[in-house]
Design an enzyme around this catalytic site. Structure first.
Site, PDB file in Angstrom:
ATOM      1  N   LYS A   1       0.082  -1.160   0.098  1.00 32.44           N
ATOM      2  CA  LYS A   1       0.405   0.263  -0.205  1.00 32.44           C
ATOM      3  C   LYS A   1       0.770   1.094   0.237  1.00 32.44           C
ATOM      4  O   LYS A   1       1.371   1.007   1.014  1.00 32.44           O
ATOM      5  CB  LYS A   1      -0.706   0.278   1.354  1.00 32.44           C
ATOM      6  CG  LYS A   1      -1.895   1.175   0.988  1.00 32.44           C
ATOM      7  CD  LYS A   1      -2.858   1.671   0.703  1.00 32.44           C
ATOM      8  CE  LYS A   1      -3.568  -0.098   0.100  1.00 32.44           C
ATOM      9  NZ  LYS A   1      -4.705   0.262  -1.115  1.00 32.44           N
TER      10      LYS A   1
ATOM     11  N   HIS B   1      -9.964  -7.389  -4.744  1.00 27.59           N
ATOM     12  CA  HIS B   1      -9.674  -6.747  -3.153  1.00 27.59           C
ATOM     13  C   HIS B   1     -10.153  -6.593  -2.415  1.00 27.59           C
ATOM     14  O   HIS B   1     -10.734  -7.598  -1.868  1.00 27.59           O
ATOM     15  CB  HIS B   1     -10.816  -5.073  -4.229  1.00 27.59           C
ATOM     16  CG  HIS B   1     -10.703  -3.967  -3.045  1.00 27.59           C
ATOM     17  ND1 HIS B   1     -12.152  -3.480  -2.263  1.00 27.59           N
ATOM     18  CD2 HIS B   1      -9.946  -3.230  -2.720  1.00 27.59           C
ATOM     19  CE1 HIS B   1     -11.292  -2.327  -1.658  1.00 27.59           C
ATOM     20  NE2 HIS B   1     -10.563  -2.335  -1.438  1.00 27.59           N
TER      21      HIS B   1
HETATM   22  O1  GKR Z   1      -6.975  -0.544   4.258  1.00 29.02           O
HETATM   23  O2  GKR Z   1      -6.002   1.708   4.190  1.00 29.02           O
HETATM   24  C1  GKR Z   1      -6.831   0.249   3.000  1.00 29.02           C
HETATM   25  C2  GKR Z   1      -6.807   0.303   2.298  1.00 29.02           C
HETATM   26  O3  GKR Z   1      -5.850   1.333   1.385  1.00 29.02           O
HETATM   27  C3  GKR Z   1      -7.767  -0.386   2.069  1.00 29.02           C
HETATM   28  O4  GKR Z   1      -8.951   1.242   2.316  1.00 29.02           O
HETATM   29  C4  GKR Z   1      -8.146   0.145   0.162  1.00 29.02           C
HETATM   30  O5  GKR Z   1      -9.460  -0.360  -0.177  1.00 29.02           O
HETATM   31  O6  GKR Z   1      -7.417  -1.391  -0.014  1.00 29.02           O
HETATM   32  C5  GKR Z   1      -7.795  -1.560  -0.581  1.00 29.02           C
HETATM   33  C6  GKR Z   1      -7.115  -0.997  -2.112  1.00 29.02           C
HETATM   34  O7  GKR Z   1      -6.604  -1.600  -2.914  1.00 29.02           O
HETATM   35  O8  GKR Z   1      -7.848   0.544  -2.395  1.00 29.02           O
HETATM   36 MG    MG Z   2      -6.752  -0.677  -4.305  1.00 33.19          MG
END
Ligand code: GKR
Ligand code: MG
Length: 416
Positions: A186, A313
């Site tokens: 991420k 996702h």
């Molecule tokens: O859990 O911070 C998180 C992610 O950024 C999530 O909110 C996203 O929806 O995992 C997700 C993504 O692949 O964009």
């Molecule tokens: Mg994503």
């Protein structure tokens, strides 16, 4: 009254522990929200469902609970249509209505499977794989949730990860604990060059193992193009570098790697422009908003028709969602990439009885018991519901929580 009719839909909001994971919006709060569904049939059979939380979704699920009573659990098309019609006047977005119909469809399929003595994957056409591969979902993170308003700091056993060495160490832990063979980072947290360095460090530490990066639209088109050049040959795909279908199409024009999304193609009406503009090459599906497990199976066929690869996702979730994700992924022949899951970050607080779902060798074996194959732990559900009530947390706010520690923090997309 036929025994397959719905007697009641019990909707229970819960809050469970979440580490301080960083993203382009801020940082995860100590509690994440979900909603657990128990769909009770006239004969006492109970089907389970799990939805992302928040007051709006809770209100919609309560509204849907009124509508589904008396309907036949095998009539999922009519159930979805009735919920959709009931929500339409107050919820104009089909994507938003989709969250509600999806969660209830899963509970219907769980109940159907229990009645028939067959796993949900059989109701989706049968499984084409016995175990579903998942990727290690790596996050930049703080060592702990800092002490706040009289609350003590909350630590975890993952440690801090704020640079390439920290990310590689987290990936090693993920591999050691769960055997993952592919990794997703991420991003959108640090300047792109720092995240490029982290991906390169992962490539060096885990040669030949698929890597992907997801900055959640933190970059401009130009920055996105720069990153694709820098990480040519290193990433299997780049996820949502920039906002919107036209922006992604601009990046895709000369990208040496496929682009993926769970942000700009999230409803059926987005598929046509995305395909026409060749904006994405990989779709991250998610049964929580694509209308449920059967619609996800149908979406896979659409992707096949248009040559789009498929991945999956995830958001912070618990075991009922993981079971549903695993069943549908098992029934999709053209699943081209390992799926995302937050489960390692949240599984300690699960509402299901342990033992069925296990992440081993980077995969989850498809449950073979009736329905989703998982059972609710009623004591844990009660505990997590009390935590929800007592906490007062009613919506996710990564930005507001970040600002508690860094008042100057601004949500800026694109940031770079
Ligand atoms: O859990 O911070 C998180 C992610 O950024 C999530 O909110 C996203 O929806 O995992 C997700 C993504 O692949 O964009
Ligand atoms: Mg994503």
């Amino acid at each position: 009254m036929s025994s397959t009719r719905i007697r009641e839909l019990v909707v229970t909001p819960i809050a469970f522990g979440d580490p301080p994971l960083l993203n382009s919006n801020g940082v995860h709060e100590p509690l994440a929200l979900r909603i657990i569904l128990q769909l009770v049939l006239e004969d006492g059979t109970v089907g389970l469902g799990e939805s992302p939380g928040g007051s709006d979704r809770l209100a919609r699920l309560h509204a849907a609970a009124e509508v589904v009573v008396g309907m036949d659990v095998f009539d999922t098309t009519a159930v979805a249509a009735a919920i959709d019609a009931a929500l339409l006047p107050t919820v104009p977005s089909s994507h938003e209505r989709g969250w509600t119909t999806s969660a209830i469809e899963v509970a219907c399929l769980d109940a159907q499977g229990r009645l028939l003595g067959r796993p949900v994957s059989d109701l989706l056409g049968g499984r084409v794989r016995d175990a579903v591969p998942f990727a290690a979902y790596l996050f930049y993170k703080w060592a702990e949730h800092p002490a706040l308003d009289g609350r003590a700091a909350i630590g975890d056993d993952w440690g801090e990860a704020l640079d390439p060495a920290g990310i590689v160490e987290q990936a090693r832990l993920m591999q050691e604990r769960y055997g993952f063979r592919s990794f997703k980072l991420k991003g959108g947290v640090f300047p792109p060059d720092e995240e490029i360095a982290a991906v390169r460090a992962l490539a060096e530490a885990f040669p030949g193992q698929p890597l992907r990066l997801d900055p959640n639209v933190a970059w401009t088109v130009e920055t996105s193009k720069y990153v694709t050049r820098e990480l040519d040959g290193v990433l299997e795909y780049l996820e949502d570098p920039t906002k919107g279908i036209p922006g992604m199409a601009e990046v895709a024009k000369d990208s040496p790697m496929p682009l993926a999304t769970n942000m700009c193609v999230i409803a059926w009406e987005h598929l046509k422009p995305a395909v026409e503009q060749d904006a994405i090459q990989v779709l991250l599906t998610d049964h929580h908003y694509w209308g449920g497990l059967r619609r996800t199976r149908e979406l896979a066929a659409v992707c096949e028709a248009f040559g789009l690869a498929l991945s999956m996702h995830s958001n912070s979730h618990l075991g009922i969602s993981l079971a549903a994700m695993t069943h549908v992924a098992a029934a999709i022949p053209n699943l081209d990439h390992s799926c995302d899951t937050h489960y390692p970050w949240n599984s300690a607080d699960d509402v299901i009885v342990p033992g069925v779902l296990e992440l081993r060798d980077g995969a989850v074996r498809v449950p073979t018991g009736p329905g989703l194959g998982v059972e609710l732990d009623h004591d844990k559900l009660g505990e997590l519901h009390r935590r929800y009530v007592d906490s007062g947390v009613r919506s996710r706010d990564d930005t507001g929580y970040m600002q508690r520690f860094q008042p100057e923090y601004e949500r800026l997309l694109p940031r770079w």
